[in-house]
Design an enzyme around this catalytic site. Sequence first.
Site, PDB file in Angstrom:
ATOM      1  N   GLY A 271       0.841  -1.196   0.000  1.00  0.00           N
ATOM      2  CA  GLY A 271       0.000   0.000   0.000  1.00  0.00           C
ATOM      3  C   GLY A 271       0.873   1.240   0.000  1.00  0.00           C
TER       4      GLY A 271
ATOM      5  N   CYS B 250       5.270  -6.052   1.500  1.00  0.00           N
ATOM      6  CA  CYS B 250       5.626  -4.633   1.553  1.00  0.00           C
ATOM      7  C   CYS B 250       4.956  -3.927   2.736  1.00  0.00           C
ATOM      8  CB  CYS B 250       5.293  -3.993   0.204  1.00  0.00           C
ATOM      9  SG  CYS B 250       6.129  -2.426  -0.007  1.00  0.00           S
ATOM     10  N   TYR B 251       3.941  -3.090   2.498  1.00  0.00           N
ATOM     11  CA  TYR B 251       3.270  -2.436   3.633  1.00  0.00           C
ATOM     12  C   TYR B 251       2.750  -3.504   4.608  1.00  0.00           C
ATOM     13  CZ  TYR B 251       0.152   0.520   6.364  1.00  0.00           C
ATOM     14  OH  TYR B 251      -0.455   1.175   7.397  1.00  0.00           O
TER      15      TYR B 251
ATOM     16  N   HIS C  28       7.679  -7.210  -4.041  1.00  0.00           N
ATOM     17  CA  HIS C  28       6.382  -7.610  -4.611  1.00  0.00           C
ATOM     18  C   HIS C  28       6.519  -8.905  -5.426  1.00  0.00           C
ATOM     19  CE1 HIS C  28       3.992  -4.102  -3.526  1.00  0.00           C
ATOM     20  NE2 HIS C  28       5.156  -3.476  -3.558  1.00  0.00           N
TER      21      HIS C  28
ATOM     22  N   GLU D 163       4.252 -10.581  -6.711  1.00  0.00           N
ATOM     23  CA  GLU D 163       3.172 -10.708  -7.704  1.00  0.00           C
ATOM     24  C   GLU D 163       3.510 -10.082  -9.049  1.00  0.00           C
ATOM     25  OE1 GLU D 163       3.238  -8.898  -5.012  1.00  0.00           O
ATOM     26  OE2 GLU D 163       2.218  -6.986  -5.198  1.00  0.00           O
TER      27      GLU D 163
ATOM     28  N   ASP E 128     -18.089  -9.206 -21.991  1.00  0.00           N
ATOM     29  CA  ASP E 128     -18.576  -9.395 -20.622  1.00  0.00           C
ATOM     30  C   ASP E 128     -20.096  -9.506 -20.567  1.00  0.00           C
ATOM     31  OD1 ASP E 128     -15.916  -9.000 -20.158  1.00  0.00           O
ATOM     32  OD2 ASP E 128     -16.132  -6.973 -19.378  1.00  0.00           O
TER      33      ASP E 128
ATOM     34  N   LYS F 178     -10.914 -10.965 -16.916  1.00  0.00           N
ATOM     35  CA  LYS F 178     -11.313 -11.032 -18.329  1.00  0.00           C
ATOM     36  C   LYS F 178     -11.028 -12.401 -18.960  1.00  0.00           C
ATOM     37  CE  LYS F 178     -12.621  -8.133 -21.584  1.00  0.00           C
ATOM     38  NZ  LYS F 178     -13.645  -7.153 -21.167  1.00  0.00           N
TER      39      LYS F 178
HETATM   40  P1  XMP Z   1      -7.910   0.872 -18.266  1.00  0.00           P
HETATM   41  O1  XMP Z   1      -8.135   2.085 -19.115  1.00  0.00           O
HETATM   42  O2  XMP Z   1      -8.439   1.024 -16.877  1.00  0.00           O
HETATM   43  O3  XMP Z   1      -8.762  -0.265 -18.928  1.00  0.00           O
HETATM   44  O4  XMP Z   1      -6.482   0.424 -18.285  1.00  0.00           O
HETATM   45  C1  XMP Z   1      -8.679  -1.627 -18.631  1.00  0.00           C
HETATM   46  C2  XMP Z   1      -9.681  -2.333 -19.496  1.00  0.00           C
HETATM   47  O5  XMP Z   1     -11.011  -1.965 -19.080  1.00  0.00           O
HETATM   48  C3  XMP Z   1     -11.706  -1.344 -20.147  1.00  0.00           C
HETATM   49  N1  XMP Z   1     -12.484  -0.265 -19.544  1.00  0.00           N
HETATM   50  C4  XMP Z   1     -13.784  -0.382 -19.212  1.00  0.00           C
HETATM   51  N2  XMP Z   1     -14.646  -1.409 -19.354  1.00  0.00           N
HETATM   52  N3  XMP Z   1     -16.361  -0.106 -18.387  1.00  0.00           N
HETATM   53  C5  XMP Z   1     -15.945  -1.259 -18.949  1.00  0.00           C
HETATM   54  O6  XMP Z   1     -16.755  -2.170 -19.093  1.00  0.00           O
HETATM   55  C6  XMP Z   1     -15.559   0.975 -18.214  1.00  0.00           C
HETATM   56  O7  XMP Z   1     -15.963   2.003 -17.710  1.00  0.00           O
HETATM   57  C7  XMP Z   1     -14.194   0.815 -18.646  1.00  0.00           C
HETATM   58  N4  XMP Z   1     -13.120   1.652 -18.632  1.00  0.00           N
HETATM   59  C8  XMP Z   1     -12.075   0.949 -19.191  1.00  0.00           C
HETATM   60  C9  XMP Z   1     -10.634  -0.868 -21.108  1.00  0.00           C
HETATM   61  O8  XMP Z   1     -11.132  -0.732 -22.425  1.00  0.00           O
HETATM   62  C10 XMP Z   1      -9.603  -1.959 -20.962  1.00  0.00           C
HETATM   63  O9  XMP Z   1      -9.953  -3.099 -21.700  1.00  0.00           O
END
Ligand code: XMP
Length: 508
Positions: A52, A79-80, A165, A167, A223, A364
């Site tokens: 953290g 870490c933290y 870390h 991970e 999703d 995902k």
């Molecule tokens: P970031 O920009 O956070 O995105 O690195 C990671 C993954 O999430 C998708 N993404 C979203 N998916 N609602 C969603 O369902 C959202 O508000 C949202 N914002 C980002 C992004 O396209 C990437 O695959």
Amino acid sequence: MDSILIIDYGSQYNQLISRRIREMNVYTEIIPYDKKIPKFNHEIKGIILSGGPNSVYDEYAPYLREEILKLNVPILGICYGMQLLMQEENGVVSPSNKREYGKSKIKIIKNSKLTENIREETIVWMSHSDHVEEIPFGYDIVAKTDSSIAIVENTTKNIYAVQFHPEVTHTEEGMKLLSNFVLNICNAKPNWDLSDFIEKSVENIKQMVQEDEVILGLSGGVDSSVAAGLIYKAIKDKLTCIFVDTGLLRYQEAEEVMTGYKNMPQLKIVKIDAKERFFKALKGITDPEQKRKIIGKEFFEVFEAAKQKYANAKFLAQGTIYPDVIESKSVHGPSATIKSHHNVGGIPNNHSFEILEPLKYLFKDEVRKVGIKLGISKDLIYRHPFPGPGLGIRVIGEVTEEKVEILQKADAIFIEELRKQNLYNQVSQAFVTLLPVKTVGVMGDQRTYEYLCAIRSVNTTDFMTAHISRLPYEFLEKISTRIINEVKGINRLVYDITSKPPGTIEWE
Ligand code: XMP
């Protein structure tokens, strides 16, 4: 089912800890440090205290809840989490103004179950300022760097702690260390299996919904389609899918989505044209978080209206996945929130639905595996992700219909070329972003003054960390030529070469 509980102290790497352990087929849950441990229907076999950003000396430093120590299962502090354990056990943690950040070499000086089969000298990833000066009574040092204590253990109490870390992939033998903890020290059985997940979810959904009906926000993406497949399996035609055309979709997507579920012909899908209200609500708004919140709110209002019209639904189902939940609701509240994923951040407090999010605890790649097991078409499952707020967060700054149209055309060319060159399936997510910047150019003998766009392409498995795709120069040049020649309104293109972290995948 056995599980490992991760206590969230605010590190950006928390989801990675969870990912790594799920890769071992052991189930995980993450809970904020200040939350009481809920009653789970799985057995907690071990606890990990995450890293953290705080110092244990901060005025409101996140603390260790007593009930955690009382669970009597092995604990690993990272870490933290290490510093907290050492302080709790009356060791000495030294505050430091200097941050040790980056790769470091540790030397193992004592045999330990935690470091079994790990080289005597190995590279780890450090990111800390405070460090352990003196270990508590009953503890042993297992490994050190040149300047600090790197691993400690108390085998009687079953407490282990590491300063680095494990991970992150930069820690070369991090996965071994984590699996030593999870499988050998905690004896967690690797019995987290996605087939079980489908069966159990279907059962849970049936139990929850009973005789009621469900509407689901279907976006055409992975999703929500998998969520639809899962819920359909459970409650059949008591599910109505609502596809909202926000005007912020990809080129011709609204048409494609309505025909894209051919292999799920039984699914009831209703399309709602809501373009006008989305553009109106976004008028004049430039702040990314505000845009996300507005889009979330609009979505919700459309669903509320649909509830009355199309089905007397008690439940609203969404394709929310684990990173959406964790990134939106950080342990430190809004200050450390990375971005409000619309389907989490946009839900108002006083709504009339019960929320059904069957994929809420999956990453995902796990969602994709469930989709395949459910028999959903591979085209749909392996489609690049598209964020819920759509092009609303890919038109940087104010969103207008004109800008969205420009972006849609540019994005369509990029994706078409990726497919033509067989690159689409080799990258995890690719898209164009339109910037609120105009630059000077020359076309023919004419001066141009048009928008700048950026193309982004990343490779990742979990979308929490990502590397840029190394697209061939010839290909990039072709994209640039095609977009600038064919899309009126763009006269310059740049390639985003930022990894995640420090960048996020989307620009807003
Ligand atoms: P970031 O920009 O956070 O995105 O690195 C990671 C993954 O999430 C998708 N993404 C979203 N998916 N609602 C969603 O369902 C959202 O508000 C949202 N914002 C980002 C992004 O396209 C990437 O695959």
